[in-house]
Design an enzyme around this catalytic site. Structure first.
Site, PDB file in Angstrom:
ATOM      1  N   GLY A  89       0.779  -1.240   0.000  1.00  0.00           N
ATOM      2  CA  GLY A  89       0.000   0.000   0.000  1.00  0.00           C
ATOM      3  C   GLY A  89       0.813   1.293   0.000  1.00  0.00           C
ATOM      4  O   GLY A  89       0.408   2.281  -0.597  1.00  0.00           O
ATOM      5  N   PHE A 135     -14.694   3.110   3.628  1.00  0.00           N
ATOM      6  CA  PHE A 135     -13.873   2.163   2.871  1.00  0.00           C
ATOM      7  C   PHE A 135     -13.088   2.934   1.810  1.00  0.00           C
ATOM      8  O   PHE A 135     -13.637   3.324   0.776  1.00  0.00           O
ATOM      9  CB  PHE A 135     -14.735   1.082   2.221  1.00  0.00           C
ATOM     10  CG  PHE A 135     -13.940  -0.144   1.887  1.00  0.00           C
ATOM     11  CD1 PHE A 135     -12.788  -0.072   1.117  1.00  0.00           C
ATOM     12  CD2 PHE A 135     -14.337  -1.383   2.374  1.00  0.00           C
ATOM     13  CE1 PHE A 135     -12.035  -1.194   0.827  1.00  0.00           C
ATOM     14  CE2 PHE A 135     -13.589  -2.514   2.079  1.00  0.00           C
ATOM     15  CZ  PHE A 135     -12.442  -2.424   1.311  1.00  0.00           C
ATOM     16  N   ASP A 145      -6.100  -0.523  -1.424  1.00  0.00           N
ATOM     17  CA  ASP A 145      -6.764  -1.461  -2.320  1.00  0.00           C
ATOM     18  C   ASP A 145      -8.030  -2.075  -1.734  1.00  0.00           C
ATOM     19  O   ASP A 145      -8.286  -1.998  -0.538  1.00  0.00           O
ATOM     20  CB  ASP A 145      -5.818  -2.622  -2.639  1.00  0.00           C
ATOM     21  CG  ASP A 145      -5.665  -3.589  -1.472  1.00  0.00           C
ATOM     22  OD1 ASP A 145      -5.383  -3.112  -0.350  1.00  0.00           O
ATOM     23  OD2 ASP A 145      -5.867  -4.800  -1.670  1.00  0.00           O
ATOM     24  N   GLU A 151       3.997   4.651   5.645  1.00  0.00           N
ATOM     25  CA  GLU A 151       2.762   3.864   5.551  1.00  0.00           C
ATOM     26  C   GLU A 151       1.719   4.626   4.737  1.00  0.00           C
ATOM     27  O   GLU A 151       1.721   5.862   4.710  1.00  0.00           O
ATOM     28  CB  GLU A 151       2.205   3.611   6.957  1.00  0.00           C
ATOM     29  CG  GLU A 151       2.498   2.232   7.491  1.00  0.00           C
ATOM     30  CD  GLU A 151       1.767   1.093   6.776  1.00  0.00           C
ATOM     31  OE1 GLU A 151       1.389   1.240   5.598  1.00  0.00           O
ATOM     32  OE2 GLU A 151       1.590   0.051   7.406  1.00  0.00           O
ATOM     33  N   ASP A 155      -4.704   2.019  10.511  1.00  0.00           N
ATOM     34  CA  ASP A 155      -6.100   1.632  10.713  1.00  0.00           C
ATOM     35  C   ASP A 155      -6.222   1.104  12.157  1.00  0.00           C
ATOM     36  O   ASP A 155      -6.312   1.883  13.099  1.00  0.00           O
ATOM     37  CB  ASP A 155      -6.426   0.576   9.649  1.00  0.00           C
ATOM     38  CG  ASP A 155      -7.904   0.311   9.482  1.00  0.00           C
ATOM     39  OD1 ASP A 155      -8.661   0.612  10.422  1.00  0.00           O
ATOM     40  OD2 ASP A 155      -8.323  -0.203   8.444  1.00  0.00           O
TER      41      ASP A 155
HETATM   42  C1  PRP Z   1      -2.800  -2.176   4.977  1.00  0.00           C
HETATM   43  C2  PRP Z   1      -2.108  -0.830   4.965  1.00  0.00           C
HETATM   44  C3  PRP Z   1      -1.337  -0.841   6.258  1.00  0.00           C
HETATM   45  C4  PRP Z   1      -2.189  -1.670   7.163  1.00  0.00           C
HETATM   46  C5  PRP Z   1      -2.956  -0.816   8.099  1.00  0.00           C
HETATM   47  O1  PRP Z   1      -1.911  -3.118   4.499  1.00  0.00           O
HETATM   48  O2  PRP Z   1      -1.266  -0.706   3.857  1.00  0.00           O
HETATM   49  O3  PRP Z   1      -0.083  -1.448   6.098  1.00  0.00           O
HETATM   50  O4  PRP Z   1      -3.093  -2.407   6.339  1.00  0.00           O
HETATM   51  O5  PRP Z   1      -3.837  -1.564   8.853  1.00  0.00           O
HETATM   52  P1  PRP Z   1      -3.734  -1.772  10.410  1.00  0.00           P
HETATM   53  O6  PRP Z   1      -3.430  -0.453  11.052  1.00  0.00           O
HETATM   54  O7  PRP Z   1      -5.106  -2.266  10.780  1.00  0.00           O
HETATM   55  O8  PRP Z   1      -2.681  -2.789  10.687  1.00  0.00           O
HETATM   56  P2  PRP Z   1      -2.343  -4.587   4.066  1.00  0.00           P
HETATM   57  O9  PRP Z   1      -1.949  -5.541   5.138  1.00  0.00           O
HETATM   58  O10 PRP Z   1      -3.789  -4.556   3.641  1.00  0.00           O
HETATM   59  O11 PRP Z   1      -1.447  -4.915   2.847  1.00  0.00           O
HETATM   60  P3  PRP Z   1      -1.247  -4.078   1.481  1.00  0.00           P
HETATM   61  O12 PRP Z   1      -0.443  -2.868   1.859  1.00  0.00           O
HETATM   62  O13 PRP Z   1      -0.493  -5.029   0.631  1.00  0.00           O
HETATM   63  O14 PRP Z   1      -2.606  -3.709   0.932  1.00  0.00           O
END
Ligand code: PRP
Length: 178
Positions: A43, A150, A157, A97, A101
């Site tokens: 991401g 969302f 993504d 980042e 979330d």
């Molecule tokens: C997403 C985003 C962050 C993380 C945040 O990554 O890029 O790294 O989730 O969420 P959190 O605070 O609840 O941990 P994801 O694991 O979906 O992988 P991606 O970056 O490959 O989409």
């Protein structure tokens, strides 16, 4: 692809303007620090690359893949999918980042970096969804606080789609509720 978007939350112009501001702050802070900039795949790829071009100091770049999501809802589990190449011991680390979330990904990664002896660990995140937080952790540099919608685009993504949108948009419910 754009038809799946309910509305644009943060435009490309707004993102670029905020990136200029964040980069000015970071350039002042890290001028003589020689940090490792760690981008969290996948991401943060777009945000990292746009920021790197604006960071005017000596740095190294590394990538790490930490995964926390499956589909629309977080599983609550964090997995180290691809490790760093660098030795972070004694080095300042700046983590990039796309979004904070639940905070689980960052909490895991920051602890890992500290355990490996990083001199300091700071986090720069484009987006922050404070309502969703489950673990107490905050970004040191945050682009935008966002509502609990969302979000996709600019690296974010849904099922590995929409990352290439040049803005952050709200995904139509019909797309993920079918
Ligand atoms: C997403 C985003 C962050 C993380 C945040 O990554 O890029 O790294 O989730 O969420 P959190 O605070 O609840 O941990 P994801 O694991 O979906 O992988 P991606 O970056 O490959 O989409």
């Amino acid at each position: 692809m754009n038809n799946d978007i309910e509305r644009i939350l943060i435009s490309q112009d707004q993102i670029e303007q905020r990136e200029d501001e964040l980069a000015t702050e970071l350039t002042a802070k890290y001028q003589d620090q020689f940090p490792i900039v760690v981008s969290v795949l996948t991401g943060a790829m777009i945000f990292t690359s746009d920021m790197l071009k604006r960071l005017n100091f000596k740095l190294n770049v590394d990538l790490v893949d930490v995964s926390s999501y499956a589909g629309a809802n977080s599983t609550g589990e964090v997995e180290l999918v691809q490790d760093l190449k660098s030795n972070v011991a004694g080095r300042p680390v700046l983590v990039m980042e796309d979004i904070i979330d639940t905070g689980r990904t960052l909490a895991y990664l920051v602890q890992l970096l500290k355990d490996r002896g990083a001199k300091s660990v700071e986090v720069c995140a484009l987006l922050d969804k404070p309502e969703r937080r489950e673990v107490e952790i905050d970004g040191d540099y945050v682009g935008f606080k966002t509502p609990n919608e969302f979000l996709v685009g600019y690296g974010l993504d849904y099922n590995n789609l929409y990352r290439n949108l040049p803005y952050v948009g709200i995904l139509k419910r019909s797309v993920y509720e079918q």
